[in-house]
Scaffold this active site. Structure first.
Site: not given
Ligand code: PGA
Length: 252
Positions: A97, A99, A169, A215, A237
């Site tokens: 990922h 992050e 992503e 998103s 999210g």
């Protein structure tokens, strides 16, 4: 096997009580969900995995880790190995990922090691790739994606590569509310499929599941998922709200 998938990446959110409540709500929905060719994956934090596996019907909801260690075992304080994940019944792990790449300096080479360890332990990697905003603005995003695939996955044998799920992503879309347009997503997904085809042939390429992430929400999922090369979403999210994630699943 290519599949339509909605995968929820919970990141470092929820305590165990909230996590179990969320998993149970999704499980109630999944009971009546016709999952023919469609998959629901949730990726809670490590601390929740074992409990949540006991709470859900694992034929309907697949439980994924968000990461795994880059070594088999040993003196790596704080790490969790692929073998440990396999031993509790985990079948998927998100790998690479953005992050993890950004905050933990994970390189394509490290990620390739993790992918191999997952496969060795019967865990399907959900391998994330995607460009930064600056890379898109300077028009090098295709090169970035190509390098991530070449270094992170394309050393795999065709047999091993066939087991991988890819998640595109774009970093500028993650957690920002700025979703890639369906056309932007399709363009890159098609590019990824073409690279896979060049490397492994058209059959494997057509059988590879490629998810979109960044998103993704209940309002935009349907249009994104209807693109020919978009096989579903990796959702951050919006996967923390049961009702919203259920709408995303229904959009598959
Ligand atoms: P987001 O995150 O849906 O909150 O943008 C997606 C992800 O990071 O997997």
């Amino acid at each position: 096997m290519r599949q339509k998938i909605a995968a929820g990446n919970w990141k470092m959110n929820t305590n165990i009580q909230d996590g179990i409540t969320l998993a149970k709500t999704l499980n109630d929905f999944a009971k009546n969900f016709n999952n023919n060719g469609k998959g629901i994956i949730i990726a809670p934090p490590f601390t929740h995995l074992y409990s949540i596996l006991q709470q859900v019907d694992t034929n309907k909801i697949f439980v994924s880790a968000q990461n795994c260690g880059a070594w088999e075992k040993g003196a790596y304080t704080g790490e969790v190995s692929a073998e440990m994940l396999n031993s509790i019944g985990i079948k998927y792990s998100i790998i690479g990922h953005s992050e993890r790449r950004q905050y933990f300096n994970e390189t394509n080479e490290t990620l390739y090691t993790k992918v191999k360890l997952c496969l060795k332990n019967s865990i399907t990697p959900i391998f994330c790739i995607g460009e930064k905003l600056s890379e898109r603005e300077s028009n090098v995003h295709f090169e970035v994606i190509k390098k991530q695939l070449n270094q992170g996955l394309f050393e795999l044998s065709p047999e091993d590569f066939s087991k991988i799920i890819i998640a595109y992503e774009p970093i500028w879309a993650i957690g920002t509310g700025k979703t890639a347009s369906p056309q932007q997503a399709q363009e890159i997904h098609n590019f990824i499929r073409k690279l896979i085809s060049d490397k492994y042939g058209v059959t494997i390429s057509n059988e590879t599941t490629i998810l979109y992430g960044g998103s993704c929400n209940a309002a935009n999922a349907k249009e994104l998922f209807s693109q020919p090369d978009v096989d579903g979403g990796l959702v951050g999210g919006a996967s923390l709200k049961a009702n919203e994630f259920i709408e995303i699943i229904k959009a598959l």
